[in-house]
Design a protein around this motif. Structure first.
Motif, PDB file in Angstrom:
ATOM      1  N   THR A  20       0.649  -1.153   0.052  1.00  0.00           N
ATOM      2  CA  THR A  20       0.120   0.154   0.191  1.00  0.00           C
ATOM      3  C   THR A  20       0.584   1.321  -0.039  1.00  0.00           C
ATOM      4  OG1 THR A  20      -1.806  -1.196   1.113  1.00  0.00           O
ATOM      5  CG2 THR A  20      -1.888   1.168   1.069  1.00  0.00           C
ATOM      6  N   VAL A  21       1.956   1.261   0.631  1.00  0.00           N
ATOM      7  CA  VAL A  21       2.877   2.304   1.070  1.00  0.00           C
ATOM      8  C   VAL A  21       3.620   2.545  -0.425  1.00  0.00           C
ATOM      9  CG1 VAL A  21       4.623   3.280   1.936  1.00  0.00           C
ATOM     10  CG2 VAL A  21       3.139   2.402   3.297  1.00  0.00           C
ATOM     11  N   GLU A  22       3.917   1.479  -0.978  1.00  0.00           N
ATOM     12  CA  GLU A  22       4.693   1.709  -2.406  1.00  0.00           C
ATOM     13  C   GLU A  22       3.700   2.163  -3.408  1.00  0.00           C
ATOM     14  OE1 GLU A  22       6.718  -1.917  -3.484  1.00  0.00           O
ATOM     15  OE2 GLU A  22       8.048  -2.073  -1.642  1.00  0.00           O
ATOM     16  N   GLY A  23       2.378   1.665  -3.435  1.00  0.00           N
ATOM     17  CA  GLY A  23       1.592   2.386  -4.153  1.00  0.00           C
ATOM     18  C   GLY A  23       1.247   3.736  -4.168  1.00  0.00           C
ATOM     19  N   ALA A  24       1.052   4.282  -3.084  1.00  0.00           N
ATOM     20  CA  ALA A  24       0.926   5.754  -2.906  1.00  0.00           C
ATOM     21  C   ALA A  24       1.969   6.416  -3.142  1.00  0.00           C
ATOM     22  CB  ALA A  24       0.322   5.656  -1.290  1.00  0.00           C
ATOM     23  N   ALA A  25       3.238   5.760  -3.020  1.00  0.00           N
ATOM     24  CA  ALA A  25       4.528   6.553  -3.098  1.00  0.00           C
ATOM     25  C   ALA A  25       4.517   6.707  -4.592  1.00  0.00           C
ATOM     26  CB  ALA A  25       5.766   5.914  -2.601  1.00  0.00           C
ATOM     27  N   ASN A  26       4.283   5.612  -5.307  1.00  0.00           N
ATOM     28  CA  ASN A  26       4.353   5.839  -6.960  1.00  0.00           C
ATOM     29  C   ASN A  26       3.320   6.727  -7.423  1.00  0.00           C
ATOM     30  OD1 ASN A  26       6.131   3.700  -7.233  1.00  0.00           O
ATOM     31  ND2 ASN A  26       4.772   2.121  -7.599  1.00  0.00           N
ATOM     32  N   ALA A  27       2.042   6.796  -6.946  1.00  0.00           N
ATOM     33  CA  ALA A  27       1.158   7.845  -7.196  1.00  0.00           C
ATOM     34  C   ALA A  27       1.439   9.260  -6.987  1.00  0.00           C
ATOM     35  CB  ALA A  27      -0.312   7.286  -6.641  1.00  0.00           C
ATOM     36  N   LEU A  28       1.992   9.354  -5.873  1.00  0.00           N
ATOM     37  CA  LEU A  28       2.548  10.759  -5.573  1.00  0.00           C
ATOM     38  C   LEU A  28       3.839  11.121  -6.498  1.00  0.00           C
ATOM     39  CD1 LEU A  28       2.537  13.134  -3.593  1.00  0.00           C
ATOM     40  CD2 LEU A  28       4.299  11.816  -2.289  1.00  0.00           C
ATOM     41  N   ASP A  29       4.475  10.339  -6.635  1.00  0.00           N
ATOM     42  CA  ASP A  29       5.715  10.597  -7.696  1.00  0.00           C
ATOM     43  C   ASP A  29       5.131  10.887  -9.006  1.00  0.00           C
ATOM     44  OD1 ASP A  29       8.323  10.841  -8.405  1.00  0.00           O
ATOM     45  OD2 ASP A  29       8.350   8.615  -9.097  1.00  0.00           O
ATOM     46  N   ARG A  34       4.023  14.959 -12.944  1.00  0.00           N
ATOM     47  CA  ARG A  34       2.941  15.745 -14.112  1.00  0.00           C
ATOM     48  C   ARG A  34       3.070  17.272 -13.836  1.00  0.00           C
ATOM     49  NH1 ARG A  34      -2.353  13.888 -13.131  1.00  0.00           N
ATOM     50  NH2 ARG A  34      -1.101  11.756 -13.058  1.00  0.00           N
ATOM     51  N   ALA A  35       2.686  17.482 -12.420  1.00  0.00           N
ATOM     52  CA  ALA A  35       2.737  18.803 -11.918  1.00  0.00           C
ATOM     53  C   ALA A  35       3.926  19.615 -12.311  1.00  0.00           C
ATOM     54  CB  ALA A  35       2.274  18.936 -10.274  1.00  0.00           C
ATOM     55  N   TRP A  36       5.234  18.873 -12.117  1.00  0.00           N
ATOM     56  CA  TRP A  36       6.405  19.979 -12.365  1.00  0.00           C
ATOM     57  C   TRP A  36       6.565  20.286 -13.953  1.00  0.00           C
ATOM     58  CZ3 TRP A  36       8.924  22.226  -8.812  1.00  0.00           C
ATOM     59  CH2 TRP A  36       9.973  22.965  -8.950  1.00  0.00           C
TER      60      TRP A  36
END
Length: 97
Positions: A20-29, A34-36
């Motif tokens: 779950t944490v790795e999935g959230a980190a990938n989504a945030l990354d 995309r925002a940058w």
């Protein structure tokens, strides 16, 4: 027998949390990348970095007046480093159109 079952459950729980944490980190990354890519986001990021450096440098004077000479020097030097690195990054890594 209970200890083995407890170890199994803990390993399963740890694996689920890790996934779950790795999935959230990938989504945030992915969303940060995309925002940058948008100009205003880069401009705001650079402006915040420059302001942080200037703020550290400005904190030199009140700290020196209070007698915190080491902290004042640290703020002055670290603020200067931030501004120099940000300026160098702007000059070296220009975005090509």
């Amino acid at each position: 027998m209970k200890e083995e079952r407890l170890e199994e459950v803990m390993e399963h729980f740890g694996g689920a949390v890790e996934k779950t944490v790795e999935g959230a980190a990938n989504a945030l990354d992915k969303s940060m990348n995309r925002a940058w890519s948008f100009g205003p986001v880069r401009l705001i990021g650079k402006a915040l970095s420059f302001c942080a450096g200037a703020g550290l440098m400005a904190s030199y004077f009140p700290l020196k007046e209070k007698g915190c000479h080491k902290a004042a020097k640290f703020c002055l030097i670290s603020g200067g480093i931030i501004i120099i690195v940000q300026a160098a990054e702007l000059l070296i890594f220009r975005k090509k159109n």
